[in-house]
Write a protein that holds these residues in place. Structure first.
Motif, PDB file in Angstrom:
ATOM      1  N   MET A 137      -3.423  12.606  64.264  1.00 52.01           N
ATOM      2  CA  MET A 137      -4.284  13.118  65.408  1.00 52.01           C
ATOM      3  C   MET A 137      -5.615  12.213  65.392  1.00 52.01           C
ATOM      4  SD  MET A 137      -3.989  14.496  68.192  1.00 52.01           S
ATOM      5  CE  MET A 137      -4.729  15.197  69.497  1.00 52.01           C
ATOM      6  N   THR A 138      -6.192  12.248  64.312  1.00 53.28           N
ATOM      7  CA  THR A 138      -7.640  11.470  64.160  1.00 53.28           C
ATOM      8  C   THR A 138      -7.371   9.913  64.662  1.00 53.28           C
ATOM      9  OG1 THR A 138      -8.258  12.883  62.546  1.00 53.28           O
ATOM     10  CG2 THR A 138      -9.290  10.740  62.627  1.00 53.28           C
ATOM     11  N   HIS A 139      -6.257   9.131  64.276  1.00 46.95           N
ATOM     12  CA  HIS A 139      -5.784   7.784  64.596  1.00 46.95           C
ATOM     13  C   HIS A 139      -5.984   8.002  66.177  1.00 46.95           C
ATOM     14  CE1 HIS A 139      -3.732   4.274  65.357  1.00 46.95           C
ATOM     15  NE2 HIS A 139      -2.707   4.995  66.233  1.00 46.95           N
ATOM     16  N   ARG A 140      -5.016   8.909  66.538  1.00 52.35           N
ATOM     17  CA  ARG A 140      -4.753   8.852  68.318  1.00 52.35           C
ATOM     18  C   ARG A 140      -5.984   9.117  68.849  1.00 52.35           C
ATOM     19  NH1 ARG A 140      -0.955  13.176  69.941  1.00 52.35           N
ATOM     20  NH2 ARG A 140      -0.944  12.020  71.863  1.00 52.35           N
ATOM     21  N   VAL A 141      -6.817  10.084  68.406  1.00 47.15           N
ATOM     22  CA  VAL A 141      -8.240  10.324  69.152  1.00 47.15           C
ATOM     23  C   VAL A 141      -9.040   9.265  69.199  1.00 47.15           C
ATOM     24  CG1 VAL A 141     -10.201  11.947  68.824  1.00 47.15           C
ATOM     25  CG2 VAL A 141      -7.906  12.864  68.853  1.00 47.15           C
ATOM     26  N   ALA A 142      -9.119   8.500  67.869  1.00 54.97           N
ATOM     27  CA  ALA A 142     -10.101   7.383  67.882  1.00 54.97           C
ATOM     28  C   ALA A 142      -9.947   6.305  68.486  1.00 54.97           C
ATOM     29  CB  ALA A 142     -10.326   7.139  66.124  1.00 54.97           C
ATOM     30  N   LYS A 143      -8.574   5.902  68.513  1.00 50.75           N
ATOM     31  CA  LYS A 143      -8.046   4.864  69.254  1.00 50.75           C
ATOM     32  C   LYS A 143      -8.289   5.109  70.949  1.00 50.75           C
ATOM     33  CE  LYS A 143      -4.173   1.578  69.960  1.00 50.75           C
ATOM     34  NZ  LYS A 143      -2.738   1.370  69.430  1.00 50.75           N
ATOM     35  N   GLU A 144      -8.141   6.161  71.336  1.00 49.92           N
ATOM     36  CA  GLU A 144      -8.265   6.930  72.614  1.00 49.92           C
ATOM     37  C   GLU A 144      -9.842   6.321  72.935  1.00 49.92           C
ATOM     38  OE1 GLU A 144      -7.781   8.816  76.630  1.00 49.92           O
ATOM     39  OE2 GLU A 144      -6.799   7.609  75.236  1.00 49.92           O
ATOM     40  N   ALA A 145     -10.612   6.917  72.107  1.00 52.32           N
ATOM     41  CA  ALA A 145     -12.053   6.591  72.425  1.00 52.32           C
ATOM     42  C   ALA A 145     -12.386   5.296  72.318  1.00 52.32           C
ATOM     43  CB  ALA A 145     -12.718   7.608  71.331  1.00 52.32           C
ATOM     44  N   PHE A 146     -11.804   4.559  71.581  1.00 52.92           N
ATOM     45  CA  PHE A 146     -12.134   3.141  71.396  1.00 52.92           C
ATOM     46  C   PHE A 146     -11.993   2.380  72.686  1.00 52.92           C
ATOM     47  CE2 PHE A 146     -10.994  -1.269  70.765  1.00 52.92           C
ATOM     48  CZ  PHE A 146     -12.213  -1.673  69.922  1.00 52.92           C
ATOM     49  N   HIS A 147     -10.892   2.788  73.302  1.00 56.05           N
ATOM     50  CA  HIS A 147     -10.468   2.124  74.667  1.00 56.05           C
ATOM     51  C   HIS A 147     -11.087   2.796  75.846  1.00 56.05           C
ATOM     52  CE1 HIS A 147      -7.336  -0.684  73.175  1.00 56.05           C
ATOM     53  NE2 HIS A 147      -6.989   0.337  72.525  1.00 56.05           N
ATOM     54  N   ALA A 148     -11.364   4.109  75.675  1.00 63.38           N
ATOM     55  CA  ALA A 148     -11.686   4.783  77.097  1.00 63.38           C
ATOM     56  C   ALA A 148     -13.346   4.799  77.194  1.00 63.38           C
ATOM     57  CB  ALA A 148     -11.452   6.325  77.021  1.00 63.38           C
ATOM     58  N   ALA A 149     -14.102   4.800  76.109  1.00 66.25           N
ATOM     59  CA  ALA A 149     -15.486   5.035  76.067  1.00 66.25           C
ATOM     60  C   ALA A 149     -16.310   3.926  76.986  1.00 66.25           C
ATOM     61  CB  ALA A 149     -16.239   4.771  74.714  1.00 66.25           C
ATOM     62  N   GLY A 150     -15.717   2.805  77.192  1.00 68.45           N
ATOM     63  CA  GLY A 150     -16.231   1.732  77.837  1.00 68.45           C
ATOM     64  C   GLY A 150     -15.770   1.841  79.445  1.00 68.45           C
ATOM     65  N   ASP A 151     -15.022   2.763  79.756  1.00 69.21           N
ATOM     66  CA  ASP A 151     -14.392   2.680  81.114  1.00 69.21           C
ATOM     67  C   ASP A 151     -15.273   3.556  81.981  1.00 69.21           C
ATOM     68  OD1 ASP A 151     -12.853   2.972  83.559  1.00 69.21           O
ATOM     69  OD2 ASP A 151     -10.893   2.947  82.453  1.00 69.21           O
ATOM     70  N   SER A 152     -15.788   3.383  83.050  1.00 69.24           N
ATOM     71  CA  SER A 152     -16.472   4.080  83.739  1.00 69.24           C
ATOM     72  C   SER A 152     -15.740   5.221  84.706  1.00 69.24           C
ATOM     73  CB  SER A 152     -17.463   3.378  84.642  1.00 69.24           C
ATOM     74  OG  SER A 152     -16.858   2.811  85.487  1.00 69.24           O
TER      75      SER A 152
END
Length: 296
Positions: free
Chosen positions: A147-162
């Motif tokens: 789950m940590t992998h999934r959450v970190a990957k999601e944040a990597f992709h989503a954090a820059g998307d307004s």
């Protein structure tokens, strides 16, 4: 143009993972002036007492959380890093055949966007250039690691998307995502043989000989960070987790001079990069200037 400090975020499942996976790397970068933030997704509430010399058992989740909170603070101090909790509840490691269901409300059962939201907010606040976490297998099949992998990957992709997580701060786009490789079978086999060649008993024998170990796929190593000068800091952080780490056990069975000679690095897999870089690398910030995100 002013250059901002480089920033590294290491995303882990439980308190103690930051000390057994990439710890010397974070200690090195912190000592060199990089801002380093360790994130623990859960409080480690369902961790068992793994240190036979600890002296007592803890079965209450709230008490275990409190104990591990203190341990984590001491570990962060040993590494010289900042630390934040995401606040989710440890899922525990299910055992048996068939496996029992996970506890209601635990981290691994939280819907992905709900679980990723506080990490997205933290990424936007801390603004890391680099994020490290686990590969898709979790490094081993613990539900919280996956789950940590999934959450970190999601944040990597989503954090820059307004357009995503609009209530979670101003967008920030991390530049590189890495997976930790601290327990690769290549390292384990190499250290196992080095111990035998030195006439010492190896703590890795069962791993090397087991069928499961032989079937662990070797993932690509793209980046090796020289960090043996910070093994003492790593060891101090490990000892801080007294409920989990036996000071006479597995993690300290390899003489440090032998470890420094045979394996003075920590290894990573560059999973994604938004900057140009050439592998193999010897720096997690290769290709990053520190000016990204700044106005002229």
């Amino acid at each position: 143009m002013t250059t901002t400090p480089l920033r590294l975020m290491a995303v882990h499942a439980h308190p103690d993972d930051e000390s057994s996976k990439g710890a010397a790397t974070t200690a090195r970068y912190s000592a060199e002036g990089v801002e380093v933030l360790v994130v623990s997704c859960t409080g480690g509430e369902r961790g068992s007492i793994l240190n036979p010399s600890y002296g007592r058992d803890i079965t209450d989740l709230d008490e275990m959380r409190q104990v591990r909170t203190v341990e984590m603070a001491e570990a962060a101090q040993a590494l010289g890093v900042q630390h934040r909790w995401l606040g989710f509840v440890d899922s525990g490691l299910p055992e048996g055949d068939p496996l029992p269901p996970l506890p209601p409300g635990c981290f691994a059962l939280v819907p992905l966007e709900e679980a990723a939201a506080p990490l997205v907010e933290l990424v936007r606040d801390f603004r890391p250039h680099v994020i490290t976490t686990y590969d898709p297998t979790g490094g081993y099949p613990h539900p919280d690691h996956i789950m940590t992998h999934r959450v970190a990957k999601e944040a990597f992709h989503a954090a820059g998307d307004s357009d995503r997580y609009r209530d979670r701060g101003q967008p920030w786009e991390p530049l590189k995502l890495y997976y930790n490789h601290d327990f690769s079978m290549n390292r384990i086999r190499s250290m196992h043989q080095a111990m035998l060649d030195a006439g010492l008993e190896s703590p890795f024998g069962d791993w090397v000989e087991s069928r499961a170990a032989r079937e662990i796929p070797e993932r690509e190593v793209t980046t090796r960070i020289a960090c043996s000068d910070y093994f003492d800091a790593r060891d101090g952080a490990l000892r801080a987790h007294a409920t989990q780490i036996d000071p006479d056990g597995f993690f300290f069975a390899i003489p440090r001079d032998l470890e420094i000679e045979m394996w003075p690095v920590e290894e990573y897999e560059l999973a994604e990069s938004r900057v140009a870089t050439t592998t193999p690398e010897d720096d997690l910030f290769a290709g990053i200037t520190g000016n990204e995100g700044l106005s002229a």
